[in-house]
Scaffold this motif. Structure first.
Motif, PDB file in Angstrom:
ATOM      1  N   PRO A  37       0.812  -1.221   0.000  1.00 35.89           N
ATOM      2  CA  PRO A  37       0.000   0.000   0.000  1.00 35.89           C
ATOM      3  C   PRO A  37       0.845   1.270   0.000  1.00 35.89           C
ATOM      4  O   PRO A  37       0.480   2.260  -0.639  1.00 35.89           O
ATOM      5  CB  PRO A  37      -0.827  -0.123   1.283  1.00 35.89           C
ATOM      6  N   LEU A  38       1.976   1.248   0.705  1.00 39.37           N
ATOM      7  CA  LEU A  38       2.848   2.415   0.734  1.00 39.37           C
ATOM      8  C   LEU A  38       3.442   2.699  -0.655  1.00 39.37           C
ATOM      9  O   LEU A  38       3.399   3.835  -1.144  1.00 39.37           O
ATOM     10  CB  LEU A  38       3.972   2.185   1.743  1.00 39.37           C
ATOM     11  N   LEU A  39       3.975   1.657  -1.303  1.00 40.81           N
ATOM     12  CA  LEU A  39       4.562   1.832  -2.634  1.00 40.81           C
ATOM     13  C   LEU A  39       3.504   2.231  -3.651  1.00 40.81           C
ATOM     14  O   LEU A  39       3.751   3.041  -4.549  1.00 40.81           O
ATOM     15  CB  LEU A  39       5.269   0.552  -3.074  1.00 40.81           C
ATOM     16  N   HIS A  86      18.058   4.161  -0.655  1.00 36.43           N
ATOM     17  CA  HIS A  86      18.852   5.355  -0.967  1.00 36.43           C
ATOM     18  C   HIS A  86      17.952   6.465  -1.506  1.00 36.43           C
ATOM     19  O   HIS A  86      18.146   7.648  -1.192  1.00 36.43           O
ATOM     20  CB  HIS A  86      19.919   5.034  -2.021  1.00 36.43           C
ATOM     21  N   ALA A  87      16.938   6.070  -2.301  1.00 32.91           N
ATOM     22  CA  ALA A  87      16.074   7.074  -2.914  1.00 32.91           C
ATOM     23  C   ALA A  87      15.173   7.742  -1.888  1.00 32.91           C
ATOM     24  O   ALA A  87      15.016   8.962  -1.882  1.00 32.91           O
ATOM     25  CB  ALA A  87      15.243   6.428  -4.021  1.00 32.91           C
ATOM     26  N   VAL A  88      14.562   6.958  -1.017  1.00 29.17           N
ATOM     27  CA  VAL A  88      13.619   7.566  -0.066  1.00 29.17           C
ATOM     28  C   VAL A  88      14.338   8.297   1.063  1.00 29.17           C
ATOM     29  O   VAL A  88      13.721   9.107   1.761  1.00 29.17           O
ATOM     30  CB  VAL A  88      12.647   6.511   0.494  1.00 29.17           C
ATOM     31  N   THR A  89      15.637   8.024   1.249  1.00 32.43           N
ATOM     32  CA  THR A  89      16.407   8.732   2.278  1.00 32.43           C
ATOM     33  C   THR A  89      17.341   9.773   1.671  1.00 32.43           C
ATOM     34  O   THR A  89      18.023  10.486   2.408  1.00 32.43           O
ATOM     35  CB  THR A  89      17.242   7.741   3.103  1.00 32.43           C
ATOM     36  N   ALA A  90      17.367   9.861   0.322  1.00 31.06           N
ATOM     37  CA  ALA A  90      18.221  10.828  -0.380  1.00 31.06           C
ATOM     38  C   ALA A  90      19.668  10.705   0.070  1.00 31.06           C
ATOM     39  O   ALA A  90      20.348  11.689   0.365  1.00 31.06           O
ATOM     40  CB  ALA A  90      17.707  12.259  -0.172  1.00 31.06           C
ATOM     41  N   THR A  91      20.171   9.457   0.113  1.00 31.12           N
ATOM     42  CA  THR A  91      21.560   9.204   0.497  1.00 31.12           C
ATOM     43  C   THR A  91      22.311   8.550  -0.658  1.00 31.12           C
ATOM     44  O   THR A  91      21.721   8.155  -1.656  1.00 31.12           O
ATOM     45  CB  THR A  91      21.610   8.285   1.736  1.00 31.12           C
ATOM     46  N   PRO A  98       9.670  10.677  -2.891  1.00 33.90           N
ATOM     47  CA  PRO A  98       9.194  11.295  -4.118  1.00 33.90           C
ATOM     48  C   PRO A  98       9.724  12.724  -4.270  1.00 33.90           C
ATOM     49  O   PRO A  98       9.996  13.383  -3.260  1.00 33.90           O
ATOM     50  CB  PRO A  98       7.669  11.273  -3.961  1.00 33.90           C
ATOM     51  N   PRO A  99       9.848  13.212  -5.494  1.00 38.55           N
ATOM     52  CA  PRO A  99      10.482  14.502  -5.702  1.00 38.55           C
ATOM     53  C   PRO A  99       9.633  15.669  -5.239  1.00 38.55           C
ATOM     54  O   PRO A  99      10.155  16.751  -4.987  1.00 38.55           O
ATOM     55  CB  PRO A  99      10.691  14.546  -7.224  1.00 38.55           C
ATOM     56  N   GLU A 100       8.304  15.464  -5.145  1.00 35.96           N
ATOM     57  CA  GLU A 100       7.419  16.527  -4.693  1.00 35.96           C
ATOM     58  C   GLU A 100       6.562  16.000  -3.551  1.00 35.96           C
ATOM     59  O   GLU A 100       6.329  14.797  -3.424  1.00 35.96           O
ATOM     60  CB  GLU A 100       6.534  17.010  -5.842  1.00 35.96           C
ATOM     61  N   GLY A 101       6.084  16.900  -2.751  1.00 35.63           N
ATOM     62  CA  GLY A 101       5.254  16.490  -1.622  1.00 35.63           C
ATOM     63  C   GLY A 101       6.102  16.094  -0.432  1.00 35.63           C
ATOM     64  O   GLY A 101       7.338  16.103  -0.475  1.00 35.63           O
ATOM     65  N   PRO A 102       5.458  15.708   0.642  1.00 41.70           N
ATOM     66  CA  PRO A 102       6.199  15.365   1.862  1.00 41.70           C
ATOM     67  C   PRO A 102       7.007  14.093   1.676  1.00 41.70           C
ATOM     68  O   PRO A 102       6.574  13.167   0.991  1.00 41.70           O
ATOM     69  CB  PRO A 102       5.096  15.167   2.911  1.00 41.70           C
ATOM     70  N   PRO A 103       8.193  14.035   2.265  1.00 40.78           N
ATOM     71  CA  PRO A 103       8.998  12.811   2.182  1.00 40.78           C
ATOM     72  C   PRO A 103       8.384  11.728   3.060  1.00 40.78           C
ATOM     73  O   PRO A 103       7.464  11.969   3.845  1.00 40.78           O
ATOM     74  CB  PRO A 103      10.352  13.262   2.720  1.00 40.78           C
ATOM     75  N   LEU A 104       8.909  10.516   2.893  1.00 46.00           N
ATOM     76  CA  LEU A 104       8.454   9.427   3.748  1.00 46.00           C
ATOM     77  C   LEU A 104       8.834   9.723   5.197  1.00 46.00           C
ATOM     78  O   LEU A 104       9.911  10.304   5.473  1.00 46.00           O
ATOM     79  CB  LEU A 104       9.078   8.101   3.320  1.00 46.00           C
ATOM     80  N   SER A 105       7.976   9.314   6.093  1.00 44.13           N
ATOM     81  CA  SER A 105       8.255   9.501   7.518  1.00 44.13           C
ATOM     82  C   SER A 105       9.306   8.494   7.961  1.00 44.13           C
ATOM     83  O   SER A 105       9.586   7.511   7.260  1.00 44.13           O
ATOM     84  CB  SER A 105       6.970   9.318   8.330  1.00 44.13           C
ATOM     85  N   ALA A 107       8.908   6.353  10.224  1.00 45.10           N
ATOM     86  CA  ALA A 107       8.234   5.063  10.406  1.00 45.10           C
ATOM     87  C   ALA A 107       8.089   4.339   9.071  1.00 45.10           C
ATOM     88  O   ALA A 107       8.261   3.112   8.983  1.00 45.10           O
ATOM     89  CB  ALA A 107       6.869   5.284  11.049  1.00 45.10           C
ATOM     90  N   GLU A 108       7.787   5.093   8.008  1.00 39.01           N
ATOM     91  CA  GLU A 108       7.627   4.480   6.697  1.00 39.01           C
ATOM     92  C   GLU A 108       8.964   3.963   6.161  1.00 39.01           C
ATOM     93  O   GLU A 108       9.041   2.874   5.581  1.00 39.01           O
ATOM     94  CB  GLU A 108       7.033   5.494   5.715  1.00 39.01           C
ATOM     95  N   ILE A 109      10.013   4.719   6.396  1.00 34.93           N
ATOM     96  CA  ILE A 109      11.342   4.273   5.975  1.00 34.93           C
ATOM     97  C   ILE A 109      11.750   3.027   6.747  1.00 34.93           C
ATOM     98  O   ILE A 109      12.314   2.081   6.184  1.00 34.93           O
ATOM     99  CB  ILE A 109      12.359   5.412   6.164  1.00 34.93           C
ATOM    100  N   ARG A 110      11.455   3.029   8.066  1.00 30.47           N
ATOM    101  CA  ARG A 110      11.785   1.859   8.884  1.00 30.47           C
ATOM    102  C   ARG A 110      11.002   0.642   8.416  1.00 30.47           C
ATOM    103  O   ARG A 110      11.507  -0.491   8.406  1.00 30.47           O
ATOM    104  CB  ARG A 110      11.503   2.160  10.358  1.00 30.47           C
ATOM    105  N   LEU A 111       9.766   0.859   7.990  1.00 34.26           N
ATOM    106  CA  LEU A 111       8.946  -0.225   7.461  1.00 34.26           C
ATOM    107  C   LEU A 111       9.619  -0.872   6.243  1.00 34.26           C
ATOM    108  O   LEU A 111       9.745  -2.102   6.166  1.00 34.26           O
ATOM    109  CB  LEU A 111       7.566   0.326   7.080  1.00 34.26           C
ATOM    110  N   LEU A 112      10.080  -0.047   5.291  1.00 39.58           N
ATOM    111  CA  LEU A 112      10.753  -0.576   4.096  1.00 39.58           C
ATOM    112  C   LEU A 112      12.041  -1.293   4.470  1.00 39.58           C
ATOM    113  O   LEU A 112      12.356  -2.363   3.942  1.00 39.58           O
ATOM    114  CB  LEU A 112      11.042   0.560   3.118  1.00 39.58           C
TER     115      LEU A 112
END
Length: 840
Positions: A37-39, A86-91, A98-105, A107-112
């Motif tokens: 659902p997140l992706l 790397h993409a969702v953490t910009a590292t 995503p390039p626009e809008g709020p970044p993943l939280s 918690a969402e990054i930890r989920l992935l």
């Protein structure tokens, strides 16, 4: 590290937490309940079944693991190495996704991260939506449709089906076609168009006297059967094949590939079907039991540049050569700017970067020798040499040489030491006497010498009398080499002994590997046969000329049309993509393309169809009544005046002067050229000016060096042979007129024309009439004759008064230098006329 994403959807963030689901307990359930659902919310708009930006799908776990152009997005149990993280953490150099809008939280990054480290598991029955095929509504990607000629009001004007299409459009615009060109004009036009040479005065008289209804048709048949046809139209193909007699880059060393040039001429003269012509050039070596001629044909893709400078990376320039082959194939056969997809997806056309490197994979299998990039090279013995058994004798000698060279390896260090000592003894005068490539190597410090420099230097030293006396095996090898039968050689394409892996190059950088790819054709075009493994260049070649491939026949017939009218039915002949022009007569283009394929890719039939049409035979006189409606003559209410190409200007002057040597094929020749041509090149090239009839060969056979083009042809817009040229430009500069008047070759042609004129019995008027006919294929008008007579009298008087000037301009054998010089002056005027260098 290159990001796996180019863009992503801009959706509202989905607030999920991982606290209620533990990866170690329910890994596949974690994916189904939370990860997918997140992706889906964040990424699938740009990375799903309908659109795969950068070749990546994130609507399934399998797609995430397979990855896209940059490689796997998810590496199970290695979240730190996964590009998705790397993409969702910009590292690691990745852009924020995503390039626009709020970044993943967090918690969402930890989920992935938890899901990936647990093995990136997903339900085995995960539904995978069918990916949408690449489609385009653009006209050039649609199937070629055979279209019957339309009905027209003026049913007496059309001579071929072509004319009905042209006339239908003219009638719709309320425009009538032009009158037919005068017979002398038409004769000169078609002679120059088909042979690249003006007609002889005898042919002019014969054609004008032939009043039979089929006189023109019989003329066309004779011209199409002439061996000069292959020279004229072979020149066009050699432009597209980026043919030259040197390797390019700053050193621009000579190469031997003229046998390919001769193969092109012979194939065109033999009217080889275009599909066979294509297959043999792209993959002649892969045909079953290929003939020698079919192997020579692969020189098409050996016209790539070779960098022989010190300090180069051989792999870089091997890749550059493969890139050139891909781009050339795209331009010559598909009429697309395929090269725009080398570093990223094409900005305008439906060609992805993955498409590009799948084409690249077809050519990535070709052989490359870093120590000698000119290889592979083959012998091309004559028929007489083959009948005499000389190839077998040469092989026997080479076997003996190989045995001696194996024994010589034990003396490698000693030979190198002797070579080093020999170098120290060389004086400045000694160095000047060395071959230019050896001198270049000797002049470089050891650290700057490339493998090619070392090879050239070692080969030269081993052939010296010092070396041969000191190492008897070298003397034996040299003796055997001298006894070898000598054959012409040519550069060819062969498959590499070991297969190479092909991969997408991130940003076009050969050092940055993306996803692995296999050979395939652009997805927007008809596919290759299904279930075909280990696809080769032969598969690509056959696909290029397959009946359902819509681009090749359109592109080719358009290019032929362009040469006869100065502009293609599609003016952007190298861009049939969305940024190119639409065809002015789309039904005619498809009709010609379909007919070309239906008749077995018959090239001469295509030419005959065009030159026998009424639209081709029109006068080129300006039409004041249609200038405002059609200022550049796209409707073809008349023919177009076209300046001759560079080589054909030279050929026309040679023909008019009576000096032309009509010898076919063979090694390139070196006619006179101005001093100082090589002053601005890194290596001074040898140019021994021909003193025999070779100096009067057609321009096609002139030695073509990439870094120093033959000056008098360069002035007339000879194309850059480093890249495929599908249309020559035509400029108009004062330097062109100065070249025709003063270049040493054109002065020599004027002397030849003067000698030819003076051999005619009669008065000045008779000779002037003949001179005009030699140059313009017609009789002079009374005003022209009067002005030429006055000029001749003026020059005769001036040279009679100035004996030194007369001797300088006249030929050495002139009995009356003043009279000869006066006629040379007249000849220079005629060879400098706009009409002389123009096809009406």
């Amino acid at each position: 590290m290159e990001t796996v994403f180019r863009s992503c959807c801009c959706l509202a963030a989905v607030i999920l937490t991982a606290s209620s689901v533990h990866a170690e307990d329910q890994p596949s359930g974690l994916y189904a309940q939370s990860v997918k659902p997140l992706l889906t919310a964040k990424c699938v708009r740009c990375h799903g079944p309908d659109k795969q930006q950068s070749g990546l799908r994130l609507d399934t776990a399998r797609g995430a693991i397979a990855g896209g152009d940059s490689g796997p997005a998810v590496i199970p149990k290695k979240s730190a190495d996964s590009l998705l993280l790397h993409a969702v953490t910009a590292t690691n150099g990745a852009s924020k996704m995503p390039p626009e809008g709020p970044p993943l939280s967090e918690a969402e990054i930890r989920l992935l991260r938890d899901w990936i480290d647990a093995g990136a598991l997903a339900p085995v029955d995960e539904v995978i939506a069918e990916s949408q095929p690449t489609r385009s509504d653009h006209w050039s990607f649609q199937p070629v449709r055979p279209i019957p000629p339309p009905t027209v009001k003026n049913g007496t004007w059309p001579q071929t089906g072509i004319d009905a299409f042209i006339l239908s459009r003219l009638e719709a615009e309320g425009v009538t076609p032009s009158r037919d060109a005068e017979r002398t004009t038409l004769l000169r036009r078609v002679h120059l168009d088909l042979l690249g040479l003006p007609p002889s005065p005898e042919l002019v008289d014969e054609f004008l006297a032939d009043t039979a209804p089929d006189a023109y048709d019989r003329l066309i048949d004779r011209l199409l059967a002439s061996p000069h046809f292959g020279e004229r139209w072979g020149r066009d193909w050699l432009d597209a094949a980026r043919y030259a007699d040197s390797n390019g880059y700053t050193r621009d060393m000579p190469r031997t590939i003229w046998k390919y040039r001769d193969w092109v001429i012979d194939a065109i003269n033999a009217n080889q079907p275009f599909d066979e012509f294509t297959v043999e050039q792209i993959a002649g070596d892969l045909l079953p039991e290929p003939t020698l001629a079919q192997r020579v044909a692969t020189g098409f893709h050996r016209n790539t540049l070779i960098n022989e400078e010190g300090g180069t990376d051989p792999e870089q320039f091997r890749v550059e050569a493969v890139v050139d082959r891909v781009n050339t194939t795209g331009a010559v056969y598909l009429g697309l700017t395929v090269g725009c997809a080398q570093c990223h997806n094409h900005k305008y056309d439906p060609i992805s970067q993955r498409d590009y490197y799948q084409l690249f994979a077809f050519y990535n299998t070709t052989a490359f020798n870093a120590g000698n990039p000119a290889l592979p090279i083959i012998d091309v013995p004559t028929a007489e040499q083959i009948r005499g058994g000389e190839p077998q004798r040469k092989q026997q000698i080479r076997d003996e040489i190989a045995k001696l060279e194996s024994e010589l390896k034990a003396q490698t260090d000693a030979i190198q030491a002797a070579q080093d000592a020999w170098e120290l003894t060389l004086t400045m005068d000694d160095k000047k006497a060395l071959p230019f490539n050896v001198k270049n190597a000797v002049d470089l410090p050891l650290r700057d010498r490339s493998d090619i420099h070392k090879r050239d230097l070692a080969a030269f030293f081993r052939g010296t009398k010092t070396a041969r006396e000191q190492f008897p095996l070298l003397d034996q090898i040299a003796g055997l080499k001298q006894s070898e039968p000598q054959f012409p050689t040519t550069m060819v394409v062969e498959e590499n002994a070991e297969p190479r892996e092909s991969y997408l190059m991130l940003r076009g950088d050969f050092l940055r590997r993306g996803a692995t790819v296999t050979a395939n054709v652009p997805a927007v075009l008809p596919p290759l046969p299904a279930n075909e493994a280990n696809r080769t260049r032969l598969d690509l070649a056959k696909w290029l000329v397959s009946p359902d491939q819509p681009l090749t026949p359109r592109v080719y017939v358009n290019r032929v049309w362009q040469r006869y009218f100065g502009r293609g039915l599609v003016e952007t002949e190298n861009d049939f993509g969305t940024q190119g022009d639409r065809p002015t007569h789309p039904e005619l283009l498809d009709g010609l393309a379909a007919e070309f394929v239906r008749t077995g890719w018959d090239v001469k039939r295509l030419h005959r169809l065009i030159v026998t049409s009424a639209v081709y035979r029109q006068s080129s006189d300006q039409r004041p009544d249609v200038v405002e409606l059609d200022p550049v003559n796209k409707l073809l209410a008349r023919q177009n005046r076209l300046r001759l190409d560079a080589e054909f200007i030279r050929d026309a002057a040679l023909s008019a002067s009576g000096l032309l040597t009509t010898e076919f094929g063979g090694p390139p020749v070196t006619p006179p050229q101005p001093d100082g041509v090589f002053e601005f090149t890194q290596d001074k090239k040898p140019w021994t000016t021909a003193t025999d009839r070779q100096r009067y060969r057609r321009g096609l056979y002139t030695l073509l060096l990439r870094s120093s083009l033959y000056p008098s042809m360069s002035v007339f817009d000879f194309p850059d042979p480093n890249v495929a040229c599908t249309r020559r430009t035509r400029s108009n500069t004062p330097l062109q007129s100065l070249t025709l008047a003063n270049d040493q070759t054109f002065v020599e042609f004027a002397r030849g024309l003067a000698d030819r004129i003076l051999q005619i019995e009669g008065d000045d008027s008779t000779r002037l009439r003949a001179a005009v006919k030699f140059c313009l294929s017609r009789e002079p008008a009374s005003l022209e004759l009067s002005r030429l007579s006055a000029f001749l009298h003026e020059q005769r008087t001036a040279f009679t008064r100035n004996a030194d000037a007369a001797k300088e301009l006249a030929t050495e054998t002139a009995v009356n230098p003043a009279e000869t010089a006066a006629w040379v002056a007249v000849s220079r005027v005629l060879l400098n006329l706009d009409e002389f260098i123009t096809r009406e």
